[in-house]
Design a protein around this motif. Sequence first.
Motif, PDB file in Angstrom:
ATOM      1  N   SER A  71       0.846  -1.185   0.000  1.00 31.45           N
ATOM      2  CA  SER A  71       0.000   0.000   0.000  1.00 31.45           C
ATOM      3  C   SER A  71       0.883   1.237   0.000  1.00 31.45           C
ATOM      4  O   SER A  71       1.997   1.221   0.529  1.00 31.45           O
ATOM      5  CB  SER A  71      -0.928   0.011   1.225  1.00 31.45           C
ATOM      6  OG  SER A  71      -0.164  -0.030   2.420  1.00 31.45           O
ATOM      7  N   VAL A  72       0.390   2.289  -0.608  1.00 30.65           N
ATOM      8  CA  VAL A  72       1.172   3.509  -0.756  1.00 30.65           C
ATOM      9  C   VAL A  72       0.406   4.690  -0.175  1.00 30.65           C
ATOM     10  O   VAL A  72      -0.779   4.877  -0.465  1.00 30.65           O
ATOM     11  CB  VAL A  72       1.489   3.805  -2.240  1.00 30.65           C
ATOM     12  CG1 VAL A  72       2.339   5.072  -2.371  1.00 30.65           C
ATOM     13  CG2 VAL A  72       2.204   2.626  -2.883  1.00 30.65           C
ATOM     14  N   LEU A  73       1.095   5.473   0.648  1.00 33.97           N
ATOM     15  CA  LEU A  73       0.531   6.705   1.178  1.00 33.97           C
ATOM     16  C   LEU A  73       1.308   7.872   0.588  1.00 33.97           C
ATOM     17  O   LEU A  73       2.540   7.881   0.610  1.00 33.97           O
ATOM     18  CB  LEU A  73       0.630   6.732   2.709  1.00 33.97           C
ATOM     19  CG  LEU A  73       0.132   8.019   3.377  1.00 33.97           C
ATOM     20  CD1 LEU A  73      -1.376   8.165   3.207  1.00 33.97           C
ATOM     21  CD2 LEU A  73       0.497   8.034   4.863  1.00 33.97           C
ATOM     22  N   GLN A  74       0.588   8.838   0.026  1.00 37.82           N
ATOM     23  CA  GLN A  74       1.219  10.032  -0.544  1.00 37.82           C
ATOM     24  C   GLN A  74       0.682  11.263   0.169  1.00 37.82           C
ATOM     25  O   GLN A  74      -0.459  11.281   0.647  1.00 37.82           O
ATOM     26  CB  GLN A  74       0.934  10.145  -2.048  1.00 37.82           C
ATOM     27  CG  GLN A  74       1.334   8.949  -2.869  1.00 37.82           C
ATOM     28  CD  GLN A  74       0.136   8.232  -3.458  1.00 37.82           C
ATOM     29  OE1 GLN A  74      -0.945   8.785  -3.559  1.00 37.82           O
ATOM     30  NE2 GLN A  74       0.328   6.989  -3.846  1.00 37.82           N
ATOM     31  N   LYS A  75       1.521  12.296   0.210  1.00 34.71           N
ATOM     32  CA  LYS A  75       1.104  13.551   0.822  1.00 34.71           C
ATOM     33  C   LYS A  75       1.704  14.708   0.046  1.00 34.71           C
ATOM     34  O   LYS A  75       2.852  14.653  -0.393  1.00 34.71           O
ATOM     35  CB  LYS A  75       1.547  13.620   2.283  1.00 34.71           C
ATOM     36  CG  LYS A  75       1.014  14.842   3.027  1.00 34.71           C
ATOM     37  CD  LYS A  75       1.405  14.802   4.494  1.00 34.71           C
ATOM     38  CE  LYS A  75       0.838  16.007   5.243  1.00 34.71           C
ATOM     39  NZ  LYS A  75       1.226  15.996   6.678  1.00 34.71           N
ATOM     40  N   ARG A  76       0.912  15.759  -0.124  1.00 31.93           N
ATOM     41  CA  ARG A  76       1.335  16.966  -0.837  1.00 31.93           C
ATOM     42  C   ARG A  76       0.943  18.167   0.011  1.00 31.93           C
ATOM     43  O   ARG A  76      -0.224  18.412   0.262  1.00 31.93           O
ATOM     44  CB  ARG A  76       0.638  16.999  -2.204  1.00 31.93           C
ATOM     45  CG  ARG A  76       0.948  18.188  -3.080  1.00 31.93           C
ATOM     46  CD  ARG A  76       0.267  17.990  -4.429  1.00 31.93           C
ATOM     47  NE  ARG A  76       0.384  19.159  -5.294  1.00 31.93           N
ATOM     48  CZ  ARG A  76      -0.486  20.164  -5.320  1.00 31.93           C
ATOM     49  NH1 ARG A  76      -1.532  20.133  -4.502  1.00 31.93           N
ATOM     50  NH2 ARG A  76      -0.317  21.184  -6.126  1.00 31.93           N
ATOM     51  N   GLY A 127      -3.186   5.646  -4.796  1.00 34.38           N
ATOM     52  CA  GLY A 127      -3.562   6.335  -6.019  1.00 34.38           C
ATOM     53  C   GLY A 127      -4.879   7.069  -5.973  1.00 34.38           C
ATOM     54  O   GLY A 127      -5.256   7.710  -6.952  1.00 34.38           O
ATOM     55  N   GLU A 128      -5.594   7.021  -4.858  1.00 35.20           N
ATOM     56  CA  GLU A 128      -6.884   7.700  -4.736  1.00 35.20           C
ATOM     57  C   GLU A 128      -6.780   8.833  -3.722  1.00 35.20           C
ATOM     58  O   GLU A 128      -5.996   8.766  -2.768  1.00 35.20           O
ATOM     59  CB  GLU A 128      -7.968   6.709  -4.279  1.00 35.20           C
ATOM     60  CG  GLU A 128      -8.178   5.523  -5.215  1.00 35.20           C
ATOM     61  CD  GLU A 128      -8.822   5.938  -6.519  1.00 35.20           C
ATOM     62  OE1 GLU A 128      -9.481   7.000  -6.553  1.00 35.20           O
ATOM     63  OE2 GLU A 128      -8.672   5.199  -7.514  1.00 35.20           O
ATOM     64  N   ASP A 129      -7.584   9.893  -3.939  1.00 36.58           N
ATOM     65  CA  ASP A 129      -7.628  10.990  -2.970  1.00 36.58           C
ATOM     66  C   ASP A 129      -8.124  10.460  -1.635  1.00 36.58           C
ATOM     67  O   ASP A 129      -8.996   9.591  -1.569  1.00 36.58           O
ATOM     68  CB  ASP A 129      -8.552  12.109  -3.458  1.00 36.58           C
ATOM     69  CG  ASP A 129      -7.985  12.825  -4.678  1.00 36.58           C
ATOM     70  OD1 ASP A 129      -6.760  12.770  -4.870  1.00 36.58           O
ATOM     71  OD2 ASP A 129      -8.777  13.435  -5.421  1.00 36.58           O
TER      72      ASP A 129
END
Length: 291
Positions: A104-109, A130-132
Amino acid sequence: SVVAVIQLIFLFLLMGTGNASPHALVHMGALLSPSGPFLHSTLLDGLPVARCKPEKEILGPTQPWVSAALGTEDWERGDRMCREEKARFMETLLQLGDPPGVASVLQKRRGCVLEDDGRVTVFDDYGHNGEDLDNSSLTDSSPATGSVKDKRECVALLKKLLKRRKKRQVHPEVFVFVKMGKFTQLPYFSCLTTGFEFEAPKVRLYRKRQEVTRGVWSSGVRPNGDGTFQLRKSVEITEEEGQEYYCSVTEGNFTSTWRLEPGPSSPPHPPAQPHHTESGSGSPSPPPAHP
């Protein structure tokens, strides 16, 4: 490998930022599984200027000019951010409760945008696989992005980097050449500008002193891998003899014009003849006539 996967995902994240209008400072991070690799970079108008070094958990510059732009307190604050962000990412990913053993991937901007009129907009966006992701349900120990202190620090850092960047501005290199089309096997006049770091210069192609607007192929802005970028435009060479081809490259108030005269006896990569002009409006005049 797992590291290669997350690096590829992070590359797409970076490419998706683009050049903010008018100026933006963005902190972007990605974590693959709670115990997986953590990537974090800071971007100025879409260009990576600093990144967290995972082996030491400290912030390091990705552009030589960035080192002189920031003071000791800025770098210490950045080192602290690297350590805290990694722990925060791990905590958040655990809260999401993904099944064990499933990648699983967690992204933050996170960052701020400075408008021409001085208005400041701050943002703090999450993405999960990949989802908001609505971060209102997360227990986040980080300070509120919209707080006065956070906004002030972001804008101060943005202005420091912009001030130093203006001193670093350099003109890109330009190359013109003839190349056969990959599929059509027809000759194309190409103009390549490379080495720019920030906004892409305006590239215009000319035939017989007339700007060519139809049938022009563009590579789009592409990274060189060293923090600079390149842009190439091409147009098919017509069969008429005596055609003169030009390329004008405009960056700010500086315009350079490059001439190429293809013909039956032209070598595959004929030499370019540059003509440099400067225009206060930044819009190029037609290329000079061949004497």
